[in-house]
Design a protein around this motif. Structure first.
Motif, mmCIF file in Angstrom:
data_model
loop_
_atom_site.group_PDB
_atom_site.id
_atom_site.type_symbol
_atom_site.label_atom_id
_atom_site.label_comp_id
_atom_site.label_asym_id
_atom_site.label_seq_id
_atom_site.Cartn_x
_atom_site.Cartn_y
_atom_site.Cartn_z
ATOM 1 N N TYR A 69 2.183 6.439 -23.946
ATOM 2 C CA TYR A 69 2.736 6.016 -25.245
ATOM 3 C C TYR A 69 2.032 6.781 -26.368
ATOM 4 O O TYR A 69 2.676 7.313 -27.286
ATOM 5 C CB TYR A 69 2.534 4.502 -25.378
ATOM 6 N N TYR A 70 0.708 6.875 -26.282
ATOM 7 C CA TYR A 70 -0.078 7.604 -27.281
ATOM 8 C C TYR A 70 0.278 9.086 -27.284
ATOM 9 O O TYR A 70 0.486 9.689 -28.355
ATOM 10 C CB TYR A 70 -1.566 7.422 -26.971
ATOM 11 N N LEU A 71 0.374 9.705 -26.112
ATOM 12 C CA LEU A 71 0.647 11.146 -26.022
ATOM 13 C C LEU A 71 2.025 11.494 -26.577
ATOM 14 O O LEU A 71 2.205 12.563 -27.179
ATOM 15 C CB LEU A 71 0.514 11.611 -24.566
ATOM 16 N N HIS A 72 2.988 10.610 -26.380
ATOM 17 C CA HIS A 72 4.313 10.856 -26.941
ATOM 18 C C HIS A 72 4.255 10.952 -28.469
ATOM 19 O O HIS A 72 5.036 11.679 -29.081
ATOM 20 C CB HIS A 72 5.287 9.756 -26.527
ATOM 21 N N GLN A 73 3.334 10.225 -29.068
ATOM 22 C CA GLN A 73 3.206 10.243 -30.523
ATOM 23 C C GLN A 73 2.265 11.331 -31.025
ATOM 24 O O GLN A 73 2.479 11.883 -32.108
ATOM 25 C CB GLN A 73 2.700 8.875 -31.018
#
Length: 639
Positions: A197-201
Motif C-alpha cells: 500500500y505504501y509503495l503504491h503511493q
C-alpha cells in the motif's frame, strides 16, 4: 587465531563494498517475532534511493539484492519478498497479479489463500486492498523455496488444531508455541500488504515520505496490528460450564470506595460538579432501575438518562449480579477480546447466556477472588443488553449505548470519542431543559475508562453551554509541592504539543480544570487522570522486579497518552465548533492533527525530563497499540 583475523560483519562487508563501486551493505535487524520495526524499513529504502537506475524509467536494469539470515529461512524469506515487492514496482508485477479477483465467502474463508479475519479486515480498510493482497500473494509464491509465509500460517494452525491434550515444547505450552508462530507469520503477512500500500503511493516519489512517518499518518494500521490474534473470539462458552473458566463477580467487598451502594445500589457512583455527567461501576438490574429513578427524581430532575457502557469484556447477569468469565490462574484480570465490536460482543454474550441456561446445573463462581469459590444454581440469566432493553421498554426517557473500550489500553480510541460526541451533540434537551440529560458512564470498577469518558463528555457540555469561572489562565490555583510542574502535567512531550496548538496553553488549562472537577468527588479513589501519570512513574523507583518496573512504565505512558488525547480533543472542539463538529475527531486527527505533528509526538512518548540518564527508550504508537495482551491460555481457534 590472531587478533587481526577477528572482524565484525560490518567490517567484512565494508571492505567488499569499497572494492565494488556499486556495492552497498546494510545491517537490517529484523525481529525474530513478528514484523520488523518501521525504522529498519526506512533504512532499507533509503539505501535503495542510492540506486539511480531503480527510479529511471528509461533504464530497465535492476539491482541485485542478497539477503542473509541466521538460517536463511523465515526472516530471510520475508526480506526476499520485501525486496521483490520493491522491484515489482519498478518492472511491474507478474501476470498472475492482474487476474480477476475472486469473491470472498465470509462464512467459509479459504485460509490457504490467506483469508484470515484480520487480513480481510485490512483489505477492506485500505483502497484496492484485495488487489494489493493478490500482488503480495504472487510474490510470496515466487519466493517460497525455503518457506511460504502464507502457507506457514496454515501449517502452524493445523498443528494447533490437531492438539487434543496440551503438552510441553521447550518449556512452554504446545498450544502457545504453535499459536505464537502462526501469529508471527500472520503479522508479517499483514505487514507486507501494508508495505505494498505504501509503495503504491511512494515509489514514484522516491520514498519522499519515510515509511515510519507514513505509518504515523495511518494509525488505524497500528490498531489492526494489535488485533492479529483473534482466537479468543471463538472461545466456547462451554469453558464455563465445564469449569475450565470461572465466573467472577464484578462487585466485591472493597470496590465501593465512594460508599454509594446505599443510595443507588451501584459502587463508585459520583457526579462531575455542575455538570450532568456521572460515573459508576457496572450496575445490575436493581442498580440500573435505582439509577434511573434517582436521575428523574426531584433531586436531579433530568429530562432523559443516557447510559454508556464502556466495557469490551464479556458480561453476564445472573440473579441480579453481574459476572465476567476469567481464567483460574488470572482471576483478577479480564480476558481481552482484540478488536471486538459491539455487535460481535453482544452476540458472544448471548451465546454465553444460552449455554449457561442449557447447562441446568450449579456453577462454580467467585463472589470475591480472595475468597473460595461457591457453587450456585442461577434462576435468572440475562445479558446486559437485555437488562437495558427492559429498562428502555419501561421508560422512554432512558437510552443505552454500548461502546467497547479494551481494558488496560492507552485510552479511548478515536472512533469511541466520535461515538460519544455524536450522541451528546445532537441531544436537544441540553438546551431546552435546565438540568439537561443525565450522561452516565460505567466500566467495571468505574475508574479508568469511566473517568476518561466523563472528562470528554464534560468538555463537550462546556463547549455547548459555556465554560465556567476558573477556566482562564490567571484563575488557576497555585500549586507549591515538589515537582509541581509534573503534577500539573507539564511534561516535556505535553508542552511540545501545547506549543504547536492554537491557544495551546488555554486548551490545556480547560482540560486540567475538567480533570480537577472529575477528581473532586472521587478523591478516595486516588485516580486523578493527570496526577496519576507522575505518581505511577514514581513507583518505578521502588519496584521489586524489572518486570514490575516495566509494567509501571507502560502504565504511566498509557496515562500520558490519555492526557495528550484529551488536549487534542479539546483543541478539535475549539477549531471545529463553527461547523458544529461535522468533521469527526478521527478525520480531524488525520488531517489537522497530522499537520501539527500529533502522531509524531504520540510516536515518541518518553519521560526523559524525569529520567536524566534516559535509561528507557521512547515509547512508540506501535509499542502501545500493538501490545499483545497477557495470554490466559489458548482457548479458541485461529480465524
Amino acid at each position: 587465531m590472531y587478533e587481526e583475523d577477528m572482524h565484525t560483519c560490518q567490517e567484512i562487508y565494508s571492505i567488499y563494498a569499497m572494492m565494488a563501486t556499486n556495492g552497498r551493505y546494510l545491517r537490517m535487524p529484523l525481529r525474530s517475532e513478528g514484523a520488523p520495526d518501521e525504522k529498519v524499513i526506512d533504512q532499507f529504502l533509503f539505501t535503495l534511493k542510492e540506486v539511480p537506475s531503480l527510479f529511471d524509467h528509461e533504464n530497465t536494469s535492476l539491482p541485485t539484492m542478497a539477503f542473509i539470515g541466521y538460517a536463511g529461512v523465515y526472516r530471510t524469506t520475508f526480506a526476499m519478498v520485501l525486496g521483490t515487492l520493491v522491484l515489482a514496482h519498478k518492472k511491474g508485477f507478474p501476470e498472475e497479479a492482474y487476474q480477476s479477483l475472486q469473491a470472498i465467502d465470509d462464512d467459509h474463508p479459504d485460509l490457504q489463500k490467506g483469508e484470515f479475519a484480520v487480513v480481510l479486515k485490512l483489505c477492506r480498510m485500505i483502497p484496492d486492498g484485495f488487489q494489493l493482497k493478490q500482488e503480495v500473494d504472487v510474490l510470496i509464491n515466487k519466493c517460497d523455496k525455503m518457506g511460504n509465509i502464507r502457507k506457514q500460517i496454515t501449517e502452524y494452525k493445523d498443528q494447533l488444531d490437531s492438539i487434543k491434550e496440551d503438552y510441553i515444547i521447550l518449556g512452554h505450552s504446545a498450544k502457545d508455541y504453535f499459536l505464537k508462530r502462526a501469529v508471527k507469520h500472520l503479522e508479517r503477512y499483514c505487514y507486507l500488504i501494508m508495505l505494498n500500500y505504501y509503495l503504491h503511493q511512494q515509489f514514484s516519489k522516491m520514498f519522499s515520505q519515510p515509511f515510519s512517518v507514513w505509518m504515523q499518518h495511518h494509525p488505524e494500521l497500528y490498531r489492526l496490528l494489535g488485533e492479529v490474534d483473534k482466537s479468543e473470539l471463538t472461545a466456547s462458552p462451554k469453558l464455563i460450564t465445564n469449569e475450565t473458566r470461572f465466573l467472577v463477580a464484578d462487585d466485591y467487598l472493597g470496590l465501593d470506595v465512594l460508599s454509594s451502594q446505599r443510595e443507588v445500589k451501584v459502587s463508585n457512583f459520583r457526579r462531575v460538579p455542575g455538570l450532568p455527567v456521572y460515573g459508576m461501576s457496572q450496575p445490575s438490574t436493581e442498580g440500573m432501575a435505582k439509577l434511573i429513578q434517582l436521575m428523574e427524581s426531584r433531586k436531579h430532575n433530568h429530562s432523559s438518562v443516557h447510559s454508556f457502557n464502556l466495557r469490551a469484556e464479556l458480561i453476564i447477569e445472573c440473579d441480579n449480579c453481574t459476572y465476567t468469565p476469567r481464567e483460574l490462574s488470572h482471576l483478577g484480570e479480564n480476558i481481552i477480546l482484540p478488536g471486538i465490536d459491539r455487535v460481535t460482543l453482544e452476540k458472544v454474550e448471548k451465546e454465553m447466556k444460552e449455554e449457561l441456561l442449557k447447562a441446568e446445573k450449579q456453577l462454580q463462581v467467585y463472589q470475591d477472588v480472595t475468597e473460595p469459590r461457591q457453587s450456585l444454581q442461577f434462576e435468572n440469566v440475562c445479558t446486559v443488553q437485555e437488562v437495558a432493553a427492559e429498562q428502555m421498554k419501561q421508560n422512554g426517557n432512558f437510552h443505552y449505548h454500548r461502546l467497547p473500550v479494551p481494558d488496560l489500553k492507552a485510552g479511548l480510541m478515536e472512533n469511541v470519542i466520535d461515538d460519544i460526541l455524536g450522541i451528546i451533540k445532537d441531544l436537544d434537551d441540553i438546551y431546552t431543559d435546565e438540568d439537561g440529560p443525565a450522561l452516565v458512564f460505567n466500566c467495571q470498577s468505574g475508574k479508568g475508562r469511566t473517568t476518561n469518558a466523563m472528562a470528554i463528555a464534560g468538555l463537550i457540555i462546556w463547549h455547548k453551554k459555556g465554560f465556567p469561572v476558573g477556566v482562564k489562565l490567571g484563575e488557576q490555583e497555585r500549586i507549591s509541592v515538589p515537582h509541581a510542574e509534573y503534577t500539573k502535567g507539564e511534561f516535556s512531550v505535553v508542552m511540545q504539543l501545547v506549543r504547536r496548538l492554537p491557544w495551546g496553553t488555554q486548551v490545556k488549562r480547560e482540560v486540567d480544570l475538567m480533570l480537577d472537577k472529575c477528581s473532586e468527588t472521587m478523591t478516595p479513589m486516588h485516580h486523578h487522570l493527570r496526577e496519576v501519570i507522575f505518581s505511577t512513574y514514581n513507583k518505578i523507583k521502588v519496584a521489586k522486579t524489572d518486570a514490575d518496573a516495566e509494567s509501571l512504565r507502560q502504565m504511566s505512558l498509557d496515562y500520558l497518552e490519555r492526557y495528550i488525547y484529551l488536549i487534542l480533543f479539546n483543541c478539535y472542539m475549539h477549531l471545529e465548533r463553527c461547523h458544529n463538529w461535522e468533521k469527526n475527531f478521527t478525520t480531524w486527527m488525520k488531517d489537522t492533527g497530522r499537520k501539527i505533528g500529533a502522531y509524531e509526538i504520540l510516536d515518541n512518548l518518553h519521560f526523559h525530563d524525569l529520567d536524566s540518564d534516559e535509561k528507557y527508550p521512547v515509547s512508540t504508537i506501535r509499542d502501545r497499540w500493538s501490545r499483545k495482551p497477557l495470554r490466559h491460555y489458548f482457548r479458541g481457534a485461529m480465524m
